[in-house]
Design a protein around this motif. Structure first.
Motif, PDB file in Angstrom:
ATOM      1  N   PHE A  94      26.782  77.828 -10.959  1.00 13.73           N
ATOM      2  CA  PHE A  94      27.200  78.882 -11.891  1.00 13.73           C
ATOM      3  C   PHE A  94      25.994  79.589 -12.504  1.00 13.73           C
ATOM      4  CE2 PHE A  94      28.443  79.799 -16.413  1.00 13.73           C
ATOM      5  CZ  PHE A  94      29.312  80.849 -16.167  1.00 13.73           C
ATOM      6  N   LEU A  95      25.009  78.833 -12.943  1.00 10.01           N
ATOM      7  CA  LEU A  95      23.862  79.416 -13.630  1.00 10.01           C
ATOM      8  C   LEU A  95      22.926  80.164 -12.686  1.00 10.01           C
ATOM      9  CD1 LEU A  95      22.979  76.501 -16.081  1.00 10.01           C
ATOM     10  CD2 LEU A  95      23.903  78.740 -16.713  1.00 10.01           C
ATOM     11  N   ILE A  96      22.623  79.567 -11.543  1.00 12.16           N
ATOM     12  CA  ILE A  96      21.663  80.180 -10.626  1.00 12.16           C
ATOM     13  C   ILE A  96      22.325  81.250  -9.759  1.00 12.16           C
ATOM     14  CG2 ILE A  96      19.998  79.746  -8.772  1.00 12.16           C
ATOM     15  CD1 ILE A  96      19.198  78.671 -11.547  1.00 12.16           C
ATOM     16  N   GLY A  97      23.612  81.053  -9.440  1.00 17.00           N
ATOM     17  CA  GLY A  97      24.329  82.067  -8.681  1.00 17.00           C
ATOM     18  C   GLY A  97      23.959  82.136  -7.218  1.00 17.00           C
ATOM     19  N   ARG A  98      23.402  81.055  -6.690  1.00 17.82           N
ATOM     20  CA  ARG A  98      23.010  81.013  -5.280  1.00 17.82           C
ATOM     21  C   ARG A  98      23.386  79.659  -4.686  1.00 17.82           C
ATOM     22  NH1 ARG A  98      16.936  83.699  -5.674  1.00 17.82           N
ATOM     23  NH2 ARG A  98      17.644  85.760  -6.405  1.00 17.82           N
ATOM     24  N   PRO A  99      23.595  79.606  -3.367  1.00 13.49           N
ATOM     25  CA  PRO A  99      23.940  78.336  -2.730  1.00 13.49           C
ATOM     26  C   PRO A  99      22.798  77.330  -2.813  1.00 13.49           C
ATOM     27  CG  PRO A  99      24.436  80.201  -1.287  1.00 13.49           C
ATOM     28  CD  PRO A  99      23.631  80.741  -2.418  1.00 13.49           C
ATOM     29  N   VAL A 100      23.165  76.057  -2.820  1.00 18.15           N
ATOM     30  CA  VAL A 100      22.183  74.972  -2.765  1.00 18.15           C
ATOM     31  C   VAL A 100      21.922  74.645  -1.304  1.00 18.15           C
ATOM     32  CG1 VAL A 100      21.745  72.549  -3.323  1.00 18.15           C
ATOM     33  CG2 VAL A 100      22.900  74.032  -4.984  1.00 18.15           C
ATOM     34  N   GLU A 101      20.648  74.573  -0.945  1.00 19.60           N
ATOM     35  CA  GLU A 101      20.272  74.314   0.447  1.00 19.60           C
ATOM     36  C   GLU A 101      19.860  72.868   0.692  1.00 19.60           C
ATOM     37  OE1 GLU A 101      17.222  77.199   1.323  1.00 19.60           O
ATOM     38  OE2 GLU A 101      18.713  78.661   2.011  1.00 19.60           O
ATOM     39  N   GLU A 102      19.452  72.160  -0.371  1.00 19.69           N
ATOM     40  CA  GLU A 102      18.985  70.781  -0.176  1.00 19.69           C
ATOM     41  C   GLU A 102      19.203  69.979  -1.448  1.00 19.69           C
ATOM     42  OE1 GLU A 102      15.157  69.592   2.080  1.00 19.69           O
ATOM     43  OE2 GLU A 102      14.608  69.421  -0.046  1.00 19.69           O
ATOM     44  N   VAL A 103      19.596  68.722  -1.260  1.00 14.86           N
ATOM     45  CA  VAL A 103      19.873  67.812  -2.369  1.00 14.86           C
ATOM     46  C   VAL A 103      19.096  66.509  -2.145  1.00 14.86           C
ATOM     47  CG1 VAL A 103      21.666  66.521  -3.613  1.00 14.86           C
ATOM     48  CG2 VAL A 103      22.205  68.758  -2.598  1.00 14.86           C
ATOM     49  N   TYR A 104      18.458  66.033  -3.197  1.00 12.20           N
ATOM     50  CA  TYR A 104      17.835  64.706  -3.135  1.00 12.20           C
ATOM     51  C   TYR A 104      18.201  63.955  -4.405  1.00 12.20           C
ATOM     52  CZ  TYR A 104      14.608  60.843  -2.965  1.00 12.20           C
ATOM     53  OH  TYR A 104      14.089  59.576  -2.954  1.00 12.20           O
ATOM     54  N   ALA A 105      18.748  62.765  -4.249  1.00 15.33           N
ATOM     55  CA  ALA A 105      19.210  61.998  -5.402  1.00 15.33           C
ATOM     56  C   ALA A 105      18.684  60.572  -5.359  1.00 15.33           C
ATOM     57  CB  ALA A 105      20.736  61.978  -5.454  1.00 15.33           C
ATOM     58  N   THR A 106      18.331  60.078  -6.513  1.00 13.89           N
ATOM     59  CA  THR A 106      17.986  58.675  -6.668  1.00 13.89           C
ATOM     60  C   THR A 106      18.690  58.156  -7.910  1.00 13.89           C
ATOM     61  OG1 THR A 106      16.154  57.071  -6.767  1.00 13.89           O
ATOM     62  CG2 THR A 106      15.916  59.112  -8.045  1.00 13.89           C
ATOM     63  N   GLY A 107      18.838  56.845  -8.004  1.00 10.09           N
ATOM     64  CA  GLY A 107      19.565  56.308  -9.150  1.00 10.09           C
ATOM     65  C   GLY A 107      19.505  54.805  -9.180  1.00 10.09           C
ATOM     66  N   GLY A 108      20.207  54.231 -10.140  1.00  9.96           N
ATOM     67  CA  GLY A 108      20.212  52.784 -10.277  1.00  9.96           C
ATOM     68  C   GLY A 108      21.275  52.322 -11.250  1.00  9.96           C
ATOM     69  N   VAL A 109      21.334  51.011 -11.401  1.00 10.88           N
ATOM     70  CA  VAL A 109      22.260  50.387 -12.348  1.00 10.88           C
ATOM     71  C   VAL A 109      21.420  49.862 -13.499  1.00 10.88           C
ATOM     72  CG1 VAL A 109      24.034  48.639 -12.689  1.00 10.88           C
ATOM     73  CG2 VAL A 109      23.804  49.770 -10.468  1.00 10.88           C
ATOM     74  N   LEU A 110      21.360  50.623 -14.567  1.00 10.65           N
ATOM     75  CA  LEU A 110      20.519  50.295 -15.723  1.00 10.65           C
ATOM     76  C   LEU A 110      21.339  50.064 -16.985  1.00 10.65           C
ATOM     77  CD1 LEU A 110      17.701  52.963 -15.168  1.00 10.65           C
ATOM     78  CD2 LEU A 110      17.780  50.617 -14.329  1.00 10.65           C
ATOM     79  N   VAL A 111      22.623  50.388 -16.955  1.00  9.09           N
ATOM     80  CA  VAL A 111      23.471  50.317 -18.139  1.00  9.09           C
ATOM     81  C   VAL A 111      24.363  49.084 -18.137  1.00  9.09           C
ATOM     82  CG1 VAL A 111      25.358  51.457 -19.387  1.00  9.09           C
ATOM     83  CG2 VAL A 111      23.445  52.816 -18.500  1.00  9.09           C
ATOM     84  N   ASP A 112      25.074  48.861 -17.039  1.00  9.00           N
ATOM     85  CA  ASP A 112      26.063  47.785 -16.977  1.00  9.00           C
ATOM     86  C   ASP A 112      26.122  47.220 -15.562  1.00  9.00           C
ATOM     87  OD1 ASP A 112      28.216  46.082 -17.081  1.00  9.00           O
ATOM     88  OD2 ASP A 112      29.633  47.548 -17.897  1.00  9.00           O
ATOM     89  N   PRO A 113      25.755  45.938 -15.372  1.00  4.61           N
ATOM     90  CA  PRO A 113      25.795  45.339 -14.025  1.00  4.61           C
ATOM     91  C   PRO A 113      27.176  45.418 -13.380  1.00  4.61           C
ATOM     92  CG  PRO A 113      24.620  43.911 -15.555  1.00  4.61           C
ATOM     93  CD  PRO A 113      25.232  45.000 -16.380  1.00  4.61           C
ATOM     94  N   ALA A 114      28.225  45.437 -14.182  1.00  2.00           N
ATOM     95  CA  ALA A 114      29.578  45.506 -13.634  1.00  2.00           C
ATOM     96  C   ALA A 114      29.800  46.809 -12.873  1.00  2.00           C
ATOM     97  CB  ALA A 114      30.613  45.368 -14.745  1.00  2.00           C
ATOM     98  N   ILE A 115      29.126  47.874 -13.276  1.00  2.00           N
ATOM     99  CA  ILE A 115      29.242  49.143 -12.558  1.00  2.00           C
ATOM    100  C   ILE A 115      28.648  48.995 -11.162  1.00  2.00           C
ATOM    101  CG2 ILE A 115      28.434  51.543 -12.511  1.00  2.00           C
ATOM    102  CD1 ILE A 115      28.701  51.591 -15.544  1.00  2.00           C
ATOM    103  N   GLY A 116      27.521  48.303 -11.059  1.00  4.57           N
ATOM    104  CA  GLY A 116      26.945  48.038  -9.749  1.00  4.57           C
ATOM    105  C   GLY A 116      27.836  47.160  -8.899  1.00  4.57           C
ATOM    106  N   GLU A 117      28.455  46.164  -9.518  1.00  5.14           N
ATOM    107  CA  GLU A 117      29.359  45.280  -8.786  1.00  5.14           C
ATOM    108  C   GLU A 117      30.577  46.035  -8.279  1.00  5.14           C
ATOM    109  OE1 GLU A 117      30.178  42.244 -11.624  1.00  5.14           O
ATOM    110  OE2 GLU A 117      28.097  41.521 -11.666  1.00  5.14           O
ATOM    111  N   ALA A 118      30.939  47.127  -8.976  1.00  2.02           N
ATOM    112  CA  ALA A 118      32.066  47.962  -8.548  1.00  2.02           C
ATOM    113  C   ALA A 118      31.664  48.965  -7.471  1.00  2.02           C
ATOM    114  CB  ALA A 118      32.660  48.693  -9.745  1.00  2.02           C
ATOM    115  N   GLY A 119      30.368  48.950  -7.095  1.00  8.47           N
ATOM    116  CA  GLY A 119      29.900  49.816  -6.023  1.00  8.47           C
ATOM    117  C   GLY A 119      29.368  51.160  -6.450  1.00  8.47           C
TER     118      GLY A 119
END
Length: 266
Positions: free
Chosen positions: A109-134
């Motif tokens: 919405f803000l940029i008004g142009r298509p996204v050509e590439e996505v790179y994501a990283t992440g982790g389970v830092l808040v609640d281990p149960a979220i990681g156990e849920a996949g």
């Protein structure tokens, strides 16, 4: 998991439709539902309420108007005050699909142009149960837009200080920044220190006006026979970006949205 069947039933009954995000967790099901909508000739608006926030919509107007020049960098911070129940996490589609999907739509919405590439990283830092849920509870996603602009989205399921919602877009001739909303602007200065109002607690408090404006826009589109400001194609595009981010996280590499399109589903 009820969205697509209800969209199809409503369309076949000749009813206009407002549907929350995501349309479905499977691109094939989304395409089928959108096909039924098109065949029925009804209007479908998808619930990307943040587009209607007065500050965010003003930022979009400034960028689209060109007075700030070409956009170069986008930054979106989106952090919830507390994680959802694990039962919800198990069926929601995950952080990228049920939470960051708002931010993927806001980026488009803000940029008004298509996204050509996505790179994501992440982790389970808040609640281990979220990681156990996949799932994960903390993520950083970078985007490369058509034309070269870059974006970064940071998400967390828990910000103990409240609902953290900020954007910044750096352009060639300036920048536009939208900070957090607070309950009031009164600041107290006292011997023990300075204090102001806390952040709004969650989405209903922070985005109430945007929900009202969203409904007004939907009704206006029906009255005027015009296209809704957030239609089925927008709903689909955000899901594609969410699954591109998930694929990037799983495979630890940049992913082009067409790779998800090619698969036809999650």
């Amino acid at each position: 998991d009820t969205h697509a069947p209800l969209i199809e039933a409503a369309a076949q009954a000749g009813k206009h439709i407002f549907c929350e995000k995501p349309i479905d967790l499977d691109l094939g099901r989304i395409d089928h539902a959108l096909g039924v909508v098109a065949e029925s000739g009804v209007t479908l608006q998808v619930g990307f309420n943040r587009r209607f926030d007065p500050s965010f919509s003003r930022a979009r107007e400034l960028i689209a108007g060109g007075t700030l020049g070409e956009p170069h960098l986008l930054r979106i911070t989106s952090r919830d005050p507390a994680p959802p129940p694990i039962e919800y996490v198990k069926v929601s589609g995950g952080l990228f699909v049920d939470m960051a999907i708002h931010d993927f739509d806001m980026a488009r919405f803000l940029i008004g142009r298509p996204v050509e590439e996505v790179y994501a990283t992440g982790g389970v830092l808040v609640d281990p149960a979220i990681g156990e849920a996949g799932d994960i509870d903390t993520a950083l996603t970078t985007l490369r837009f058509e034309g070269g602009a870059l974006g970064a989205i940071d998400n967390s399921r828990r910000a103990v200080y409240g609902y953290d919602q900020r954007i910044e877009v750096l352009c060639a001739e300036g920048a536009v920044v939208v900070g957090n909303e607070v309950a009031h602007q009164a600041t107290v200065f006292a011997a023990e220190g300075t204090r102001g109002a806390p952040l709004e607690y969650f989405f209903l408090e922070r985005y109430m006006e945007s929900y009202l404006r969203e409904m007004e826009a939907f009704v206006r589109a029906l009255q005027e026979g015009s296209a809704p400001p957030a239609g089925g194609a927008d709903g689909r595009a955000a899901v594609v970006l969410a699954y591109a981010a998930k694929k990037s996280y799983d495979e630890r590499r940049p992913v082009a949205p067409y790779e998800v399109e090619r698969g036809g589903a999650a």
